[in-house]
Design an enzyme around this catalytic site. Sequence first.
Site, PDB file in Angstrom:
ATOM      1  N   LYS A  65       1.429   4.619  -2.729  1.00 50.12           N
ATOM      2  CA  LYS A  65       1.385   6.040  -2.395  1.00 50.12           C
ATOM      3  C   LYS A  65       2.729   6.719  -2.683  1.00 50.12           C
ATOM      4  O   LYS A  65       2.773   7.918  -2.996  1.00 50.12           O
ATOM      5  CB  LYS A  65       0.980   6.227  -0.933  1.00 50.12           C
ATOM      6  CG  LYS A  65      -0.439   5.736  -0.642  1.00 50.12           C
ATOM      7  CD  LYS A  65      -1.470   6.357  -1.579  1.00 50.12           C
ATOM      8  CE  LYS A  65      -2.888   5.978  -1.217  1.00 50.12           C
ATOM      9  NZ  LYS A  65      -3.902   6.613  -2.093  1.00 50.12           N
ATOM     10  N   TYR A  76       0.843  -1.204   0.000  1.00 46.99           N
ATOM     11  CA  TYR A  76       0.000   0.000   0.000  1.00 46.99           C
ATOM     12  C   TYR A  76       0.871   1.245   0.000  1.00 46.99           C
ATOM     13  O   TYR A  76       0.673   2.171  -0.795  1.00 46.99           O
ATOM     14  CB  TYR A  76      -0.927   0.003   1.225  1.00 46.99           C
ATOM     15  CG  TYR A  76      -1.587   1.345   1.458  1.00 46.99           C
ATOM     16  CD1 TYR A  76      -2.697   1.731   0.720  1.00 46.99           C
ATOM     17  CD2 TYR A  76      -1.071   2.244   2.404  1.00 46.99           C
ATOM     18  CE1 TYR A  76      -3.286   2.978   0.915  1.00 46.99           C
ATOM     19  CE2 TYR A  76      -1.656   3.475   2.607  1.00 46.99           C
ATOM     20  CZ  TYR A  76      -2.762   3.841   1.860  1.00 46.99           C
ATOM     21  OH  TYR A  76      -3.322   5.077   2.055  1.00 46.99           O
TER      22      TYR A  76
END
Length: 258
Positions: free
Chosen positions: A164, A160
């Site tokens: 980003k 994750y």
Amino acid sequence: MGRLNGKVAIVTGGGSGFGEAIAKAFANEGAHVLIADIAVENGRRVEAEIEQTSSEGQGRAVFIEFDCVSQQSWKEALEFAKEKFGKLDIVVNNAGTTYKKKPSIEVTEEEFDKIINVNIKSIYQSVAVVMPYFVERKQGVFLNTSSVAGTRVRPGQVFYGGTKGFVNTITQGLAAEYGPMGVRINSLCPLRGATGLLEMFSGVPDTPEERARFAQSVPLRRMSEPADIAAAAVFLASDEASFITGVNLPIDGGRLAV
């Protein structure tokens, strides 16, 4: 006169969490907002709440059922904005997802593919469809919802955080590439906040005790709230930030400083 008076914005994932707060703040500041969400019930609820509380000087809200990964959805959204409001000024790439916190070797291929599509491919699609329109108009704003995890990746959310980190990098690259054409691109980098994904990020039940424990790791002693992210989004989307581009703005209560 609101700070976004007369602007037209599309907010992906506008039916809940940070996206809902951004959509409501934009409308309150005079922008017309397309609430773009795959969750129909939530999107229509936010549309109704904005419309019910709107007054003179505030913007209108329209819900559109929307798949952020689909280029066709982006094309239809752009055309809808032009037909309904005459233009599009702001794109908020807010839709995002994650998996429940766990060791990276336990992340399934399905979970990995989902975060790549929603967190990364969706931004590619927005640029592919909307950037040519902004370049033609010689103005426009992209706001990408990133995360403090894009700067400091934590165990249990490594992939994750990687998505980003991608968002942060392309925010800077696109800002350099399209700044000469009058387009600004920035990202919002929130700390873990009180949204529907909270338990996914923490990996434990959302309780007052867990929130209090986490708050002690933040210099300002609390988690982020959707209103914090919305306030930053209003500023970066407004003409007040006309000389700000390529910024990945931490909204983290000082968490990255420790």
